[in-house]
Design a protein around this motif. Sequence first.
Motif, PDB file in Angstrom:
ATOM      1  N   ASP A 213       0.851  -1.179   0.000  1.00 14.81           N
ATOM      2  CA  ASP A 213       0.000   0.000   0.000  1.00 14.81           C
ATOM      3  C   ASP A 213       0.896   1.242   0.000  1.00 14.81           C
ATOM      4  OD1 ASP A 213      -2.799   1.134   0.484  1.00 14.81           O
ATOM      5  OD2 ASP A 213      -1.569   2.146   1.994  1.00 14.81           O
ATOM      6  N   PRO A 236      -1.240   7.607 -11.255  1.00 16.57           N
ATOM      7  CA  PRO A 236      -1.977   7.561  -9.983  1.00 16.57           C
ATOM      8  C   PRO A 236      -3.426   7.109 -10.152  1.00 16.57           C
ATOM      9  CG  PRO A 236      -0.960   9.720 -10.344  1.00 16.57           C
ATOM     10  CD  PRO A 236      -0.907   8.984 -11.647  1.00 16.57           C
ATOM     11  N   LYS A 366      -2.064   1.630 -19.744  1.00 15.02           N
ATOM     12  CA  LYS A 366      -1.347   2.602 -20.559  1.00 15.02           C
ATOM     13  C   LYS A 366      -0.377   1.895 -21.503  1.00 15.02           C
ATOM     14  CE  LYS A 366      -3.267   5.916 -18.187  1.00 15.02           C
ATOM     15  NZ  LYS A 366      -3.957   5.160 -17.137  1.00 15.02           N
ATOM     16  N   GLU A 392       1.900  -3.909 -14.046  1.00 14.65           N
ATOM     17  CA  GLU A 392       2.663  -4.915 -14.787  1.00 14.65           C
ATOM     18  C   GLU A 392       4.151  -4.678 -14.576  1.00 14.65           C
ATOM     19  OE1 GLU A 392       1.941  -4.582 -19.119  1.00 14.65           O
ATOM     20  OE2 GLU A 392       1.182  -2.585 -18.644  1.00 14.65           O
TER      21      GLU A 392
HETATM   22  N1  SAM Z   1      -0.487   2.199 -15.162  1.00  8.67           N
HETATM   23  C1  SAM Z   1      -1.363   1.093 -14.883  1.00  8.67           C
HETATM   24  C2  SAM Z   1      -1.616   0.317 -16.147  1.00  8.67           C
HETATM   25  O1  SAM Z   1      -1.177   0.739 -17.221  1.00  8.67           O
HETATM   26  O2  SAM Z   1      -2.231  -0.737 -16.079  1.00  8.67           O
HETATM   27  C3  SAM Z   1      -2.676   1.552 -14.295  1.00  8.67           C
HETATM   28  C4  SAM Z   1      -2.549   2.107 -12.912  1.00  8.67           C
HETATM   29  S1  SAM Z   1      -4.090   2.495 -12.217  1.00  8.67           S
HETATM   30  C5  SAM Z   1      -4.446   4.038 -12.908  1.00  8.67           C
HETATM   31  C6  SAM Z   1      -3.708   2.896 -10.554  1.00  8.67           C
HETATM   32  C7  SAM Z   1      -3.234   1.748  -9.686  1.00  8.67           C
HETATM   33  O3  SAM Z   1      -3.004   2.252  -8.364  1.00  8.67           O
HETATM   34  C8  SAM Z   1      -4.222   0.600  -9.536  1.00  8.67           C
HETATM   35  O4  SAM Z   1      -3.556  -0.615  -9.743  1.00  8.67           O
HETATM   36  C9  SAM Z   1      -4.664   0.692  -8.076  1.00  8.67           C
HETATM   37  O5  SAM Z   1      -5.009  -0.563  -7.504  1.00  8.67           O
HETATM   38  C10 SAM Z   1      -3.415   1.259  -7.442  1.00  8.67           C
HETATM   39  N2  SAM Z   1      -3.678   1.833  -6.096  1.00  8.67           N
HETATM   40  C11 SAM Z   1      -4.834   2.394  -5.645  1.00  8.67           C
HETATM   41  N3  SAM Z   1      -4.711   2.744  -4.343  1.00  8.67           N
HETATM   42  C12 SAM Z   1      -3.465   2.380  -3.951  1.00  8.67           C
HETATM   43  C13 SAM Z   1      -2.758   2.458  -2.715  1.00  8.67           C
HETATM   44  N4  SAM Z   1      -3.320   2.990  -1.621  1.00  8.67           N
HETATM   45  N5  SAM Z   1      -1.502   1.968  -2.652  1.00  8.67           N
HETATM   46  C14 SAM Z   1      -0.924   1.426  -3.761  1.00  8.67           C
HETATM   47  N6  SAM Z   1      -1.536   1.319  -4.968  1.00  8.67           N
HETATM   48  C15 SAM Z   1      -2.798   1.795  -5.070  1.00  8.67           C
END
Ligand code: SAM
Length: 416
Positions: A213, A236, A366, A392
Amino acid sequence: RLARDELSVFLESGIYRFQNSNFIFVDPVRVLNRSYSRFRVSPAGYYRRFFDHVKKGLDDKDCLLNARKRKRKEKKSRCLNEKELAADQRHQVAKPLLLMAHESLLQATDLLSVMGSLNREIDSSAGSRWVELPNDHQSLIEHGGVWQAPLYEITLKLPESSPSSEVAGSSFKNRVVPLFNNLVVNETLNEVEAQFLDHQYILPRESCFYMSDLRMVHNLIPATASSGFSFIVIDPPWENGSAQQKSKYPTLPNRYFLALPIKKLSHSKGALVALWVTNREKFHRFIDLELFPSWGVTHISTFYWLKVKADASLISDLDLFHHRPYECLLLGYCHGEDDIEDLKILEQTVPKDQVIISIPGDYSRKPPIGELLQEYVPGPTPGRCIELFAREMTPGWLSWGNEPLHFQESQHFTRT
Ligand code: SAM
Protein backbone atom coordinates in the motif's frame (compact mmCIF):
# COMPACT_ATOMS: atom_id res chain seq x y z
CA ARG A 1 14.42 6.63 -43.37
CA LEU A 2 12.04 5.28 -46.02
CA ALA A 3 8.48 4.38 -45.08
CA ARG A 4 9.24 0.72 -45.80
CA ASP A 5 12.13 0.83 -43.34
CA GLU A 6 9.79 2.31 -40.79
CA LEU A 7 7.42 -0.59 -41.27
CA SER A 8 10.11 -3.23 -40.84
CA VAL A 9 11.34 -1.43 -37.71
CA PHE A 10 7.73 -1.44 -36.49
CA LEU A 11 7.25 -5.15 -37.16
CA GLU A 12 10.37 -5.86 -35.08
CA SER A 13 9.93 -3.30 -32.34
CA GLY A 14 6.23 -2.38 -32.17
CA ILE A 15 7.18 1.30 -32.61
CA TYR A 16 6.42 3.25 -35.80
CA ARG A 17 7.83 6.77 -36.14
CA PHE A 18 6.01 8.95 -38.66
CA GLN A 19 8.46 10.81 -40.86
CA ASN A 20 9.17 14.49 -40.23
CA SER A 21 7.03 14.71 -37.12
CA ASN A 22 6.95 13.81 -33.45
CA PHE A 23 4.11 11.35 -33.91
CA ILE A 24 4.58 7.72 -32.97
CA PHE A 25 2.32 4.69 -33.32
CA VAL A 26 2.84 1.96 -30.75
CA ASP A 27 1.57 -1.61 -30.78
CA PRO A 28 1.85 -2.49 -27.07
CA VAL A 29 1.56 -6.21 -27.81
CA ARG A 30 4.63 -6.18 -30.07
CA VAL A 31 6.56 -4.07 -27.55
CA LEU A 32 5.64 -6.34 -24.62
CA ASN A 33 6.43 -9.50 -26.52
CA ARG A 34 10.04 -8.43 -26.87
CA SER A 35 10.30 -9.07 -23.10
CA TYR A 36 9.37 -12.74 -23.33
CA SER A 37 10.76 -15.79 -25.10
CA ARG A 38 8.67 -18.71 -23.81
CA PHE A 39 5.39 -16.77 -23.54
CA ARG A 40 3.39 -14.41 -25.70
CA VAL A 41 0.90 -11.70 -24.93
CA SER A 42 -1.85 -12.32 -27.47
CA PRO A 43 -3.46 -9.37 -29.28
CA ALA A 44 -6.84 -11.01 -28.63
CA GLY A 45 -6.16 -10.84 -24.91
CA TYR A 46 -4.63 -7.38 -24.82
CA TYR A 47 -7.30 -5.77 -26.98
CA ARG A 48 -10.07 -7.68 -25.21
CA ARG A 49 -12.17 -4.57 -24.72
CA PHE A 50 -12.92 -4.68 -28.43
CA PHE A 51 -14.40 -8.17 -28.13
CA ASP A 52 -16.44 -7.14 -25.15
CA HIS A 53 -17.98 -4.59 -27.48
CA VAL A 54 -18.62 -7.26 -30.07
CA LYS A 55 -19.92 -9.74 -27.49
CA LYS A 56 -22.36 -7.26 -26.03
CA GLY A 57 -23.63 -6.57 -29.53
CA LEU A 58 -22.43 -3.00 -29.23
CA ASP A 59 -21.14 -2.67 -32.75
CA ASP A 60 -19.68 0.47 -34.26
CA LYS A 61 -23.10 1.73 -35.29
CA ASP A 62 -24.35 1.62 -31.70
CA CYS A 63 -21.22 3.38 -30.47
CA LEU A 64 -21.67 6.08 -33.06
CA LEU A 65 -25.31 6.56 -32.10
CA ASN A 66 -24.38 6.80 -28.41
CA ALA A 67 -21.64 9.29 -29.19
CA ARG A 68 -24.02 11.42 -31.27
CA LYS A 69 -26.58 11.32 -28.46
CA ARG A 70 -23.94 12.42 -25.95
CA LYS A 71 -22.79 15.20 -28.24
CA ARG A 72 -26.34 16.48 -28.74
CA LYS A 73 -26.84 16.41 -24.96
CA GLU A 74 -23.61 18.30 -24.41
CA LYS A 75 -24.59 20.90 -27.01
CA LYS A 76 -27.97 21.41 -25.38
CA SER A 77 -26.49 21.69 -21.90
CA ARG A 78 -25.90 24.99 -20.12
CA CYS A 79 -22.96 27.31 -20.72
CA LEU A 80 -19.56 26.09 -19.60
CA ASN A 81 -18.48 27.01 -16.09
CA GLU A 82 -15.05 28.49 -15.37
CA LYS A 83 -13.25 25.12 -15.02
CA GLU A 84 -14.91 23.73 -18.12
CA LEU A 85 -13.87 26.81 -20.09
CA ALA A 86 -10.26 26.31 -18.98
CA ALA A 87 -10.49 22.61 -19.93
CA ASP A 88 -11.85 23.60 -23.31
CA GLN A 89 -8.97 26.02 -23.80
CA ARG A 90 -6.50 23.24 -23.05
CA HIS A 91 -8.34 21.06 -25.55
CA GLN A 92 -8.21 23.73 -28.25
CA VAL A 93 -4.42 23.89 -27.84
CA ALA A 94 -4.06 20.13 -28.24
CA LYS A 95 -6.66 19.66 -31.00
CA PRO A 96 -4.70 20.75 -34.11
CA LEU A 97 -1.76 18.58 -33.05
CA LEU A 98 -3.99 15.57 -32.44
CA LEU A 99 -5.76 16.05 -35.78
CA MET A 100 -2.41 16.21 -37.55
CA ALA A 101 -1.21 13.05 -35.79
CA HIS A 102 -4.42 11.24 -36.73
CA GLU A 103 -4.08 12.41 -40.32
CA SER A 104 -0.52 11.01 -40.42
CA LEU A 105 -1.87 7.66 -39.29
CA LEU A 106 -4.60 7.68 -41.93
CA GLN A 107 -1.99 8.36 -44.60
CA ALA A 108 0.40 5.61 -43.51
CA THR A 109 -1.08 2.93 -45.76
CA ASP A 110 1.65 0.40 -44.90
CA LEU A 111 0.87 0.66 -41.21
CA LEU A 112 -2.89 0.62 -41.81
CA SER A 113 -2.62 -2.70 -43.62
CA VAL A 114 -0.80 -4.22 -40.61
CA MET A 115 -3.51 -2.83 -38.33
CA GLY A 116 -6.10 -4.37 -40.63
CA SER A 117 -4.53 -7.79 -40.22
CA LEU A 118 -4.50 -7.27 -36.47
CA ASN A 119 -8.22 -6.69 -36.74
CA ARG A 120 -8.63 -10.01 -38.54
CA GLU A 121 -6.36 -11.80 -36.04
CA ILE A 122 -8.44 -10.44 -33.17
CA ASP A 123 -11.65 -11.52 -34.88
CA SER A 124 -10.43 -15.03 -35.62
CA SER A 125 -9.12 -15.69 -32.10
CA ALA A 126 -11.91 -13.83 -30.30
CA GLY A 127 -12.87 -15.64 -27.14
CA SER A 128 -10.54 -18.55 -27.80
CA ARG A 129 -7.69 -18.57 -25.27
CA TRP A 130 -8.83 -15.79 -23.02
CA VAL A 131 -10.13 -17.16 -19.75
CA GLU A 132 -12.26 -14.95 -17.55
CA LEU A 133 -11.48 -15.20 -13.86
CA PRO A 134 -14.31 -16.68 -11.78
CA ASN A 135 -16.45 -14.16 -9.90
CA ASP A 136 -15.20 -15.31 -6.50
CA HIS A 137 -11.59 -14.57 -7.55
CA GLN A 138 -9.86 -12.66 -4.77
CA SER A 139 -7.72 -9.89 -6.18
CA LEU A 140 -4.14 -9.14 -5.14
CA ILE A 141 -5.44 -5.93 -3.57
CA GLU A 142 -7.83 -7.94 -1.37
CA HIS A 143 -5.11 -10.43 -0.39
CA GLY A 144 -2.80 -7.53 0.51
CA GLY A 145 -5.44 -6.03 2.79
CA VAL A 146 -6.08 -8.98 5.12
CA TRP A 147 -4.31 -9.74 8.40
CA GLN A 148 -2.60 -12.78 6.85
CA ALA A 149 -0.91 -10.61 4.17
CA PRO A 150 2.55 -10.69 5.87
CA LEU A 151 2.35 -14.50 5.83
CA TYR A 152 1.66 -14.85 2.11
CA GLU A 153 4.55 -16.14 0.04
CA ILE A 154 5.30 -16.40 -3.66
CA THR A 155 7.31 -19.27 -5.13
CA LEU A 156 9.71 -18.42 -7.95
CA LYS A 157 10.71 -21.30 -10.23
CA LEU A 158 14.33 -20.42 -10.95
CA PRO A 159 16.63 -22.21 -13.40
CA GLU A 160 19.17 -24.43 -11.62
CA SER A 161 22.03 -23.13 -13.79
CA SER A 162 23.87 -19.90 -13.01
CA PRO A 163 21.65 -16.80 -13.17
CA SER A 164 23.78 -15.27 -15.91
CA SER A 165 23.31 -18.21 -18.28
CA GLU A 166 21.62 -17.24 -21.57
CA VAL A 167 19.90 -20.57 -21.99
CA ALA A 168 17.25 -21.56 -19.49
CA GLY A 169 18.25 -24.83 -17.85
CA SER A 170 15.88 -27.75 -17.80
CA SER A 171 16.01 -28.17 -14.02
CA PHE A 172 14.55 -25.67 -11.60
CA LYS A 173 14.78 -24.81 -7.94
CA ASN A 174 12.07 -23.05 -5.97
CA ARG A 175 12.73 -19.82 -4.13
CA VAL A 176 9.99 -18.95 -1.63
CA VAL A 177 9.81 -15.31 -0.53
CA PRO A 178 7.22 -13.02 1.13
CA LEU A 179 4.79 -11.63 -1.46
CA PHE A 180 3.85 -8.33 0.18
CA ASN A 181 6.08 -5.52 1.47
CA ASN A 182 9.10 -7.25 0.01
CA LEU A 183 11.32 -6.63 -3.01
CA VAL A 184 10.80 -9.69 -5.22
CA VAL A 185 13.48 -9.96 -7.90
CA ASN A 186 13.97 -12.00 -11.05
CA GLU A 187 17.65 -11.33 -11.68
CA THR A 188 17.92 -13.97 -14.41
CA LEU A 189 18.13 -13.22 -18.14
CA ASN A 190 14.94 -15.18 -18.82
CA GLU A 191 11.37 -14.88 -17.69
CA VAL A 192 10.56 -16.85 -14.57
CA GLU A 193 7.32 -18.54 -13.62
CA ALA A 194 5.97 -17.92 -10.14
CA GLN A 195 3.10 -19.23 -8.05
CA PHE A 196 0.97 -17.67 -5.33
CA LEU A 197 -1.87 -19.85 -4.00
CA ASP A 198 -3.36 -21.33 -7.17
CA HIS A 199 -2.35 -18.41 -9.41
CA GLN A 200 0.58 -18.51 -11.83
CA TYR A 201 2.55 -15.43 -12.82
CA ILE A 202 5.26 -14.72 -15.41
CA LEU A 203 8.04 -12.36 -14.28
CA PRO A 204 10.03 -10.80 -17.16
CA ARG A 205 13.83 -11.07 -17.21
CA GLU A 206 15.77 -8.75 -14.87
CA SER A 207 12.67 -7.23 -13.32
CA CYS A 208 11.44 -6.73 -9.79
CA PHE A 209 8.32 -5.67 -7.93
CA TYR A 210 7.38 -4.37 -4.51
CA MET A 211 3.71 -4.94 -3.73
CA SER A 212 2.38 -2.76 -0.95
CA ASP A 213 0.00 0.00 0.00
CA LEU A 214 1.03 3.64 -0.38
CA ARG A 215 1.86 3.73 3.36
CA MET A 216 4.91 1.53 2.67
CA VAL A 217 6.22 3.49 -0.32
CA HIS A 218 9.04 4.97 1.78
CA ASN A 219 10.67 1.54 1.80
CA LEU A 220 11.66 2.18 -1.83
CA ILE A 221 13.86 5.17 -0.98
CA PRO A 222 17.46 4.24 -1.82
CA ALA A 223 20.19 4.38 0.84
CA THR A 224 22.11 6.98 -1.19
CA ALA A 225 20.95 9.38 -3.90
CA SER A 226 23.60 7.99 -6.26
CA SER A 227 21.61 4.74 -6.33
CA GLY A 228 18.30 6.57 -6.81
CA PHE A 229 15.98 6.44 -9.82
CA SER A 230 16.62 8.49 -12.93
CA PHE A 231 13.27 7.72 -14.59
CA ILE A 232 10.02 7.70 -12.61
CA VAL A 233 6.70 6.85 -14.32
CA ILE A 234 3.56 7.48 -12.28
CA ASP A 235 -0.05 6.58 -13.12
CA PRO A 236 -1.98 7.56 -9.98
CA PRO A 237 -5.41 6.16 -9.15
CA TRP A 238 -7.08 9.56 -9.74
CA GLU A 239 -10.61 9.80 -8.39
CA ASN A 240 -13.22 9.37 -11.08
CA GLY A 241 -16.93 8.93 -10.66
CA SER A 242 -17.21 6.09 -13.17
CA ALA A 243 -18.73 2.90 -11.82
CA GLN A 244 -16.44 0.95 -14.13
CA GLN A 245 -13.39 2.37 -12.43
CA LYS A 246 -14.78 1.65 -8.98
CA SER A 247 -15.01 -2.02 -9.82
CA LYS A 248 -11.46 -2.12 -11.26
CA TYR A 249 -9.28 -0.61 -8.52
CA PRO A 250 -9.52 1.73 -5.53
CA THR A 251 -8.86 5.43 -6.09
CA LEU A 252 -7.30 8.06 -3.81
CA PRO A 253 -8.01 11.74 -3.17
CA ASN A 254 -5.40 14.06 -4.68
CA ARG A 255 -3.77 15.00 -1.38
CA TYR A 256 -2.43 11.42 -0.97
CA PHE A 257 -0.18 11.88 -4.01
CA LEU A 258 1.60 14.74 -2.26
CA ALA A 259 3.02 12.08 0.05
CA LEU A 260 4.93 10.33 -2.75
CA PRO A 261 8.64 10.91 -1.90
CA ILE A 262 9.66 11.77 -5.48
CA LYS A 263 12.66 13.87 -4.50
CA LYS A 264 14.01 11.15 -2.20
CA LEU A 265 13.51 8.49 -4.87
CA SER A 266 15.41 10.55 -7.46
CA HIS A 267 18.99 9.99 -8.52
CA SER A 268 21.61 12.55 -7.49
CA LYS A 269 21.94 13.51 -11.16
CA GLY A 270 18.20 14.19 -11.40
CA ALA A 271 15.22 12.25 -12.70
CA LEU A 272 12.78 12.40 -15.58
CA VAL A 273 9.26 12.21 -14.15
CA ALA A 274 6.39 11.09 -16.43
CA LEU A 275 2.93 11.54 -14.93
CA TRP A 276 -0.26 10.22 -16.55
CA VAL A 277 -3.36 12.35 -16.13
CA THR A 278 -6.86 12.42 -17.59
CA ASN A 279 -8.39 15.60 -19.03
CA ARG A 280 -10.09 16.78 -15.83
CA GLU A 281 -9.15 20.39 -15.23
CA LYS A 282 -9.17 19.81 -11.48
CA PHE A 283 -6.23 17.40 -11.78
CA HIS A 284 -4.23 19.64 -14.13
CA ARG A 285 -4.57 22.57 -11.73
CA PHE A 286 -3.63 20.42 -8.75
CA ILE A 287 -0.52 19.20 -10.56
CA ASP A 288 0.58 22.68 -11.66
CA LEU A 289 -0.11 24.43 -8.38
CA GLU A 290 0.57 21.77 -5.74
CA LEU A 291 1.83 18.39 -6.86
CA PHE A 292 4.83 19.23 -9.06
CA PRO A 293 5.98 22.06 -6.73
CA SER A 294 5.77 19.77 -3.68
CA TRP A 295 7.68 17.00 -5.50
CA GLY A 296 10.33 19.48 -6.68
CA VAL A 297 9.46 18.74 -10.32
CA THR A 298 9.66 21.31 -13.13
CA HIS A 299 7.08 20.70 -15.88
CA ILE A 300 8.85 20.56 -19.26
CA SER A 301 6.42 19.20 -21.83
CA THR A 302 3.03 17.55 -22.31
CA PHE A 303 2.78 14.49 -24.53
CA TYR A 304 -0.57 13.16 -25.72
CA TRP A 305 -1.77 9.57 -25.95
CA LEU A 306 -4.30 9.38 -28.80
CA LYS A 307 -6.53 6.30 -28.68
CA VAL A 308 -7.64 4.65 -31.90
CA LYS A 309 -9.48 1.49 -32.89
CA ALA A 310 -7.95 -1.22 -35.07
CA ASP A 311 -9.59 0.41 -38.10
CA ALA A 312 -7.58 3.59 -37.26
CA SER A 313 -10.66 5.66 -36.34
CA LEU A 314 -10.60 7.58 -33.04
CA ILE A 315 -12.27 5.71 -30.15
CA SER A 316 -14.62 8.71 -29.67
CA ASP A 317 -15.29 12.10 -31.18
CA LEU A 318 -12.38 14.46 -30.48
CA ASP A 319 -14.76 17.17 -29.29
CA LEU A 320 -16.78 15.01 -26.92
CA PHE A 321 -16.33 16.86 -23.64
CA HIS A 322 -16.28 14.06 -21.08
CA HIS A 323 -15.07 11.27 -23.35
CA ARG A 324 -12.04 12.62 -25.13
CA PRO A 325 -10.10 10.03 -27.15
CA TYR A 326 -6.81 11.10 -25.56
CA GLU A 327 -4.98 11.43 -22.25
CA CYS A 328 -1.97 13.46 -21.22
CA LEU A 329 1.50 12.44 -20.15
CA LEU A 330 3.15 15.30 -18.29
CA LEU A 331 6.93 15.28 -18.37
CA GLY A 332 9.06 17.05 -15.83
CA TYR A 333 12.49 16.96 -14.25
CA CYS A 334 13.24 16.49 -10.62
CA HIS A 335 16.55 18.25 -10.12
CA GLY A 336 19.21 16.26 -8.36
CA GLU A 337 22.01 17.54 -6.19
CA ASP A 338 24.34 18.40 -9.05
CA ASP A 339 24.65 18.80 -12.83
CA ILE A 340 21.83 21.31 -13.28
CA GLU A 341 23.50 22.28 -16.57
CA ASP A 342 23.13 18.78 -18.03
CA LEU A 343 19.47 18.80 -17.10
CA LYS A 344 18.96 22.15 -18.81
CA ILE A 345 20.36 20.70 -22.05
CA LEU A 346 18.06 17.67 -21.73
CA GLU A 347 15.09 19.97 -21.09
CA GLN A 348 15.70 21.67 -24.40
CA THR A 349 15.75 18.39 -26.30
CA VAL A 350 12.33 17.15 -25.11
CA PRO A 351 9.84 17.80 -27.96
CA LYS A 352 6.80 19.93 -27.17
CA ASP A 353 4.51 18.28 -29.70
CA GLN A 354 4.76 14.53 -29.23
CA VAL A 355 1.71 12.36 -29.86
CA ILE A 356 1.73 8.65 -29.08
CA ILE A 357 -1.01 6.75 -30.90
CA SER A 358 -2.15 3.26 -29.91
CA ILE A 359 -5.13 0.95 -29.58
CA PRO A 360 -6.05 0.88 -25.88
CA GLY A 361 -5.97 -2.34 -23.88
CA ASP A 362 -7.79 -3.18 -20.68
CA TYR A 363 -9.44 -0.45 -18.60
CA SER A 364 -6.87 2.31 -17.80
CA ARG A 365 -3.96 0.24 -19.13
CA LYS A 366 -1.35 2.60 -20.56
CA PRO A 367 0.88 1.90 -23.57
CA PRO A 368 4.54 1.07 -22.76
CA ILE A 369 6.41 4.39 -22.94
CA GLY A 370 9.74 3.48 -21.30
CA GLU A 371 11.67 3.04 -24.52
CA LEU A 372 10.20 6.18 -26.13
CA LEU A 373 11.49 8.38 -23.33
CA GLN A 374 14.87 6.79 -22.54
CA GLU A 375 16.76 9.45 -24.50
CA TYR A 376 15.54 12.16 -22.11
CA VAL A 377 16.59 10.33 -18.95
CA PRO A 378 19.43 12.11 -17.12
CA GLY A 379 22.39 10.47 -15.37
CA PRO A 380 23.70 6.94 -15.82
CA THR A 381 22.86 4.72 -18.81
CA PRO A 382 20.87 2.55 -18.75
CA GLY A 383 18.62 4.66 -16.55
CA ARG A 384 17.40 3.34 -13.22
CA CYS A 385 13.64 3.07 -13.77
CA ILE A 386 10.66 2.76 -11.45
CA GLU A 387 6.93 2.69 -12.17
CA LEU A 388 4.64 3.85 -9.38
CA PHE A 389 1.10 2.39 -9.18
CA ALA A 390 2.16 -0.24 -11.73
CA ARG A 391 -0.02 -3.15 -12.78
CA GLU A 392 2.66 -4.91 -14.79
CA MET A 393 6.40 -5.55 -14.87
CA THR A 394 9.07 -4.49 -17.37
CA PRO A 395 12.63 -5.81 -17.86
CA GLY A 396 15.09 -3.60 -16.00
CA TRP A 397 12.36 -1.84 -14.01
CA LEU A 398 11.08 -1.85 -10.43
CA SER A 399 7.27 -1.97 -10.41
CA TRP A 400 5.53 -0.71 -7.30
CA GLY A 401 1.82 -0.59 -6.41
CA ASN A 402 -0.83 -2.66 -4.67
CA GLU A 403 -1.10 -4.99 -7.70
CA PRO A 404 2.09 -4.87 -9.83
CA LEU A 405 1.50 -8.54 -10.75
CA HIS A 406 -1.98 -7.86 -12.16
CA PHE A 407 -1.14 -8.22 -15.88
CA GLN A 408 1.62 -10.75 -15.17
CA GLU A 409 -0.93 -13.45 -14.35
CA SER A 410 -0.59 -16.42 -16.69
CA GLN A 411 -4.10 -15.95 -18.11
CA HIS A 412 -2.75 -12.88 -19.94
CA PHE A 413 -0.19 -15.03 -21.80
CA THR A 414 -0.04 -17.97 -24.14
CA ARG A 415 2.92 -20.38 -24.29
CA THR A 416 5.00 -20.19 -27.46
N1 SAM B 1 -0.49 2.20 -15.16
C1 SAM B 1 -1.36 1.09 -14.88
C2 SAM B 1 -1.62 0.32 -16.15
O1 SAM B 1 -1.18 0.74 -17.22
O2 SAM B 1 -2.23 -0.74 -16.08
C3 SAM B 1 -2.68 1.55 -14.29
C4 SAM B 1 -2.55 2.11 -12.91
S1 SAM B 1 -4.09 2.49 -12.22
C5 SAM B 1 -4.45 4.04 -12.91
C6 SAM B 1 -3.71 2.90 -10.55
C7 SAM B 1 -3.23 1.75 -9.69
O3 SAM B 1 -3.00 2.25 -8.36
C8 SAM B 1 -4.22 0.60 -9.54
O4 SAM B 1 -3.56 -0.62 -9.74
C9 SAM B 1 -4.66 0.69 -8.08
O5 SAM B 1 -5.01 -0.56 -7.50
C10 SAM B 1 -3.41 1.26 -7.44
N2 SAM B 1 -3.68 1.83 -6.10
C11 SAM B 1 -4.83 2.39 -5.65
N3 SAM B 1 -4.71 2.74 -4.34
C12 SAM B 1 -3.47 2.38 -3.95
C13 SAM B 1 -2.76 2.46 -2.71
N4 SAM B 1 -3.32 2.99 -1.62
N5 SAM B 1 -1.50 1.97 -2.65
C14 SAM B 1 -0.92 1.43 -3.76
N6 SAM B 1 -1.54 1.32 -4.97
C15 SAM B 1 -2.80 1.79 -5.07
